[in-house]
Design an enzyme around this catalytic site. Structure first.
Site, PDB file in Angstrom:
ATOM      1  CG  HIS A 209      -4.181  -1.114  -0.911  1.00  0.00           C
ATOM      2  ND1 HIS A 209      -4.717   0.156  -1.016  1.00  0.00           N
ATOM      3  CD2 HIS A 209      -3.851  -1.267   0.390  1.00  0.00           C
ATOM      4  CE1 HIS A 209      -4.686   0.748   0.162  1.00  0.00           C
ATOM      5  NE2 HIS A 209      -4.160  -0.096   1.028  1.00  0.00           N
TER       6      HIS A 209
ATOM      7  CB  SER B  34      -0.940   0.011   1.212  1.00  0.00           C
ATOM      8  OG  SER B  34      -0.209  -0.055   2.419  1.00  0.00           O
TER       9      SER B  34
ATOM     10  CE  LYS C 195      -7.157  -0.229   2.035  1.00  0.00           C
ATOM     11  NZ  LYS C 195      -7.651  -0.579   3.379  1.00  0.00           N
TER      12      LYS C 195
END
Length: 425
Positions: free
Chosen positions: A240, A212, A271
């Site tokens: 991610h 990340s 996310k």
């Protein structure tokens, strides 16, 4: 309060209650604590790594309102990769879920905290990742905290990339397995460490799919090859990558064209997949079943709130039915990266929407971020201990919701400030 103590300590009036408690509980030990921590806080400030929290007064999105600014600000540092955090259908799904199922369960899953929508979301995650089973957690931090301790014991060995996320590191610390840290993405070092362990009941290789802070991708194909050679289990934290990385958003496995190759995947809804909260594990049925029986964050944490579950279900529906947002974030990323490199900036990472603008100096990164805010662009400087010393950066994150004009405006601001601060010529 006992009668004898009542006669010694007068009851405070309602107006003086808070002051009374402050005096009542103050102590020499607390004074010592305050002095020690004040010195540590001062050192953080002097190092230029103090992290202020900017207050957002609107919903998450490409344009946001910030308390310190009069006009709307362009947001380039959220994990909102597909722009679903403020998507109308996702928000409506959350509202519908709260109307039907309530604000929360006030309980853990095995007591009275499992609703139909929890099972529905686990089924959908299982389908999305093409796995046998799935289990939900309040966050992926919890999923990582609960995994290693549950499935590994003192007869096992775990091998972790040195730049893995803090939650993986903390989760591994909790288990009793022998622990080995290999150099970042260094397959020779990983292989040497695998060779050194001949007697382990289980060997487990743990890695982020996408790192990340750097936006670079684990060499998953090579990791899986080594795992086969040395009979190791593979684990990937794909926070991610899930929802937007790979052709249909199925993450690092799909990026390498090897869906189904990793044994255990942990990821998040917080996310790209709605942006609220919530984590999960997908993998073999036996792994998930044992986590339900013994995983401490699962057994001792309240169920994921219904509106979060509802939002996650709708976000997955959007992702699984249409790849246009995935394609858009890919083209937006290419536009930003190419423009910044052409301007003379050093951009870390590997064609991922995480685009770290490398600056080196912590104070410079913070000054640069403040200058960007003054020009209507919301970015944050990252410095130690979030990233290694002398590797401070501004981590730009691209969303499918950004327009070409907004990306170009951000690049123009970077160029203007970069020249002002002598970062580029």
């Amino acid at each position: 309060m006992s009668g004898s103590l009542r006669t010694l300590v007068p009851r405070p009036s309602p107006l003086r209650r808070n002051a009374w408690f402050q005096v009542r509980w103050n102590s020499k030990a607390q004074e010592s604590l305050r002095a020690i921590l004040a010195e540590e806080l001062k050192q953080i400030q002097n190092a230029g790594t103090w992290k202020d929290e900017r207050v957002i007064t609107s919903k998450q999105g490409v344009e946001i309102n910030v308390a310190s600014q009069e006009s709307k600000i362009l947001n380039f540092c959220a994990n909102n990769y597909l722009g679903l955090s403020g998507h109308e259908d996702v928000m409506n799904a959350a509202k519908d879920a709260i109307d039907k199922y309530g604000a929360g369960l006030s309980s853990v899953r095995f007591i009275c905290g499992t609703q139909h929508i929890h099972k529905e979301l686990e089924e959908k995650l299982k389908e999305f990742h093409v796995r046998e089973d799935a289990i939900l957690y309040p966050s992926c931090f919890d999923a990582n905290a609960g995994l290693f301790e549950t499935i590994l014991n003192e007869n096992d060995a775990v091998f972790s990339d040195e730049l893995n996320h803090a939650s993986i590191i903390d989760g591994i610390r909790l288990c009793k397995a022998r622990k080995f840290r290999y150099k970042h993405k260094d397959m020779k070092d990983l292989e040497e460490k695998l060779k050194s362990v001949q007697d382990a009941r289980l060997k487990l290789i743990a890695t982020d799919g996408v790192f990340s802070m750097d936006g670079n991708v684990a060499p998953l194909d090579k990791i899986c090859d080594l795992a086969k050679t040395y009979k190791a289990v593979t684990f990937v934290d794909d926070c991610h990558a899930t929802g937007f990385f790979g052709k249909t958003g199925r993450g690092t496995e799909e990026f390498y064209g090897m869906i189904g190759s990793v044994d255990i995947i942990n990821s998040t809804l917080g996310k790209a997949v709605g942006g609220a909260s919530g984590g999960y594990t997908v993998g073999p049925r036996e792994v998930v079943s044992l986590l339900r029986q013994r995983g401490r964050p699962y057994l001792f944490s309240n169920s994921l709130p219904p509106p979060v579950v509802g939002a996650g279900l709708k976000a997955l529906d959007i992702i699984m039915k249409d790849t246009s947002l995935i394609e858009r974030v890919r083209t937006n990323t290419k536009r930003f990266r190419e423009s910044m490199i052409q301007a003379g900036f050093k951009i870390a990472g590997e064609d991922h929407p995480i685009c770290p603008v490398m600056l080196g100096d912590a104070k410079l990164a913070n000054i640069f971020a403040d200058e960007m805010l003054g020009r209507g662009i919301y970015v944050i400087g990252f410095s130690y201990p979030v990233v290694p010393k002398n590797q401070a950066r501004i981590r730009v994150q691209i969303s499918a919701a950004h327009t070409n004009e907004e990306i170009d405006r951000a690049v123009a601001a970077f160029v203007e400030i970069g020249k002002k601060l002598s970062v580029i010529s």
